[in-house]
Design a protein around this motif. Structure first.
Motif, short mmCIF file in Angstrom:
data_model
loop_
_atom_site.label_atom_id
_atom_site.label_comp_id
_atom_site.label_asym_id
_atom_site.label_seq_id
_atom_site.Cartn_x
_atom_site.Cartn_y
_atom_site.Cartn_z
N UNK A 14 16.84 -3.23 -8.64
CA UNK A 14 17.47 -3.52 -6.92
C UNK A 14 15.81 -4.31 -6.42
N UNK A 15 15.26 -5.07 -6.80
CA UNK A 15 13.78 -6.11 -5.99
C UNK A 15 14.46 -7.26 -6.54
N UNK A 16 15.67 -7.95 -7.24
CA UNK A 16 16.15 -8.66 -7.44
C UNK A 16 17.18 -9.24 -6.74
N UNK A 17 18.24 -8.13 -6.60
CA UNK A 17 19.23 -7.66 -5.36
C UNK A 17 18.45 -8.19 -4.57
N UNK A 18 17.39 -7.95 -3.61
CA UNK A 18 16.55 -7.58 -2.53
C UNK A 18 16.38 -8.89 -1.69
N UNK A 19 15.35 -9.38 -3.44
CA UNK A 19 15.14 -10.85 -3.13
C UNK A 19 16.36 -11.97 -3.51
N UNK A 35 26.34 -5.63 -8.17
CA UNK A 35 27.03 -4.63 -8.52
C UNK A 35 26.53 -3.43 -8.74
N UNK A 36 25.07 -3.54 -9.60
CA UNK A 36 24.76 -2.41 -10.39
C UNK A 36 23.29 -1.83 -8.85
N UNK A 37 23.08 -2.81 -8.32
CA UNK A 37 22.17 -2.55 -7.05
C UNK A 37 22.73 -1.91 -6.61
N UNK A 38 24.39 -2.40 -6.46
CA UNK A 38 24.80 -1.36 -4.92
C UNK A 38 25.40 -0.11 -5.79
N UNK A 39 25.64 0.30 -6.58
CA UNK A 39 25.93 1.86 -7.81
C UNK A 39 24.35 2.47 -7.21
#
Length: 355
Positions: A233-238, A77-81
């Motif tokens: 963002x890195x955690x979300x991408x991984x 959710x945070x990465x999407x924002x």
């Protein structure tokens, strides 16, 4: 006179710790070795590349439900924002200060903002051979480290960059040592970074209010927040990359057939470590602590924050999902003026060159 630890001191301590195999000396060996490694004095063997068979064996046995918990929902959710936010900037400091002046500024911060913790800070910085402020090395992936063996033996390594950042880093690392002295290191691991991150925000406020160049402190605050945005963002991408490998057969087979080509491009060694061990509780705790620290920073009176910190560390309080939107709103509100300023500078530059 403030005296720093040296590489030779720690090498000697390490050799002495090897003379006994009791629990205390085993711990010392680990800490001293970490210190020397961070100073790049221990030779490390070149890691062999993960073989294709090992990588895909680990991938095929990975349980994708690992990503179904609330932490990854929060990250997604945070990465999407925050995905479009990029605070990629440099800060140039013209005024340099000595370590002694930096320590005095930190001391003044505690006098004005947290007198209850001042005695701990003074004990730490007055401990002989405790703090090593090195000349900035861009190859190191950190700006500060703290190493704790006991309440009476502890060290800090500051990858000295500039005086404002060094002030904030010393507050961050010394707070880790202070929490150990207070016994707070026995609290919930997810919140171990909370005191350090929160007080770093307070220190940057102090620098902004007392230093002659407020814009530098403002940029430091943004860069401080940006490093946590990068982690999110890195955690979300991984996580999305692993899920894509598992659920998208064409992507899976393309990766399998071109493994050697994609090994470095996708940092498959790091992905393998995720498949093998997941994220450490400490790594997850940095994000959780950052979110909670920002909430406390925005919502609580500073004279009560130590009570709130205790509440989180000992399980009385837990992160509430309802705080996330407020935190995201704050981060985005900081970024928009910076983005507008960059656009103005670009427009001026284009006009100047008649482009």
């Amino acid at each position: 006179m403030i005296s720093s630890w040296s590489i030779n001191d720690i090498k000697l301590n390490l050799e002495n710790a090897k003379l006994s195999n009791d629990e205390e000396n085993l711990r010392k060996r680990i800490v001293y070795a970490n210190m020397l490694s961070d100073m790049s004095t221990l030779k490390t063997e070149q890691k062999a590349r993960i073989s294709k068979n090992d990588f895909f064996s680990k991938l095929n046995s990975f349980d994708i439900s690992y990503f179904n918990n609330n932490f990854f929902k929060l990250i997604s959710y945070m990465a999407s924002k925050l995905k479009d936010i990029d605070m990629d900037f440099k800060i140039t400091f013209t005024d340099k200060k000595t370590p002694r002046t930096i320590f005095r500024m930190c001391n003044d911060f505690y006098k004005k903002n947290s007198r209850d913790d001042l005695s701990y800070f003074n004990k730490i910085i007055k401990t002989d051979h405790c703090i090593n402020i090195t000349t900035y090395n861009p190859k190191l992936n950190f700006i500060g480290r703290s190493y704790i063996i006991s309440n009476n033996e502890y060290y800090m390594l500051i990858n000295g960059h500039n005086y404002l950042e060094d002030c904030a880093t010393i507050i961050h690392e010394s707070k880790h040592i202070e929490m150990h002295m207070k016994g707070y290191n026995n609290g919930i691991a997810l919140y171990q970074e909370l005191p350090s991150i929160l007080y770093e925000f307070f220190m940057i406020d102090y620098l902004s209010n007392t230093d002659s160049n407020k814009s530098e402190a403002a940029l430091l605050r943004m860069r401080n927040i940006d490093k946590y945005i990068d982690m999110i963002n890195t955690i979300n991408k991984e996580a999305e990359f692993v899920k894509k490998m598992i659920t998208n057969s064409s992507f899976y087979y393309n990766l399998y057939e071109n493994y050697s080509i994609y090994y470095d491009k996708y940092d498959l060694e790091n992905i393998y470590n995720l498949l093998d061990s997941g994220y450490s509780q400490r790594y997850i705790g940095v994000i959780i602590s950052f979110v909670v620290a920002l909430d406390i920073y925005l919502s609580s009176k500073q004279n009560n924050v130590n009570n709130i910190i205790s509440g989180y560390l000992f399980g009385i309080y837990k992160l509430k999902p309802s705080i996330i939107d407020k935190i995201l709103e704050y981060i985005i509100s900081m970024y928009i003026p910076y983005e507008e300023e960059i656009r103005k500078k670009q427009k001026i530059l284009l006009t100047k060159h008649n482009i």
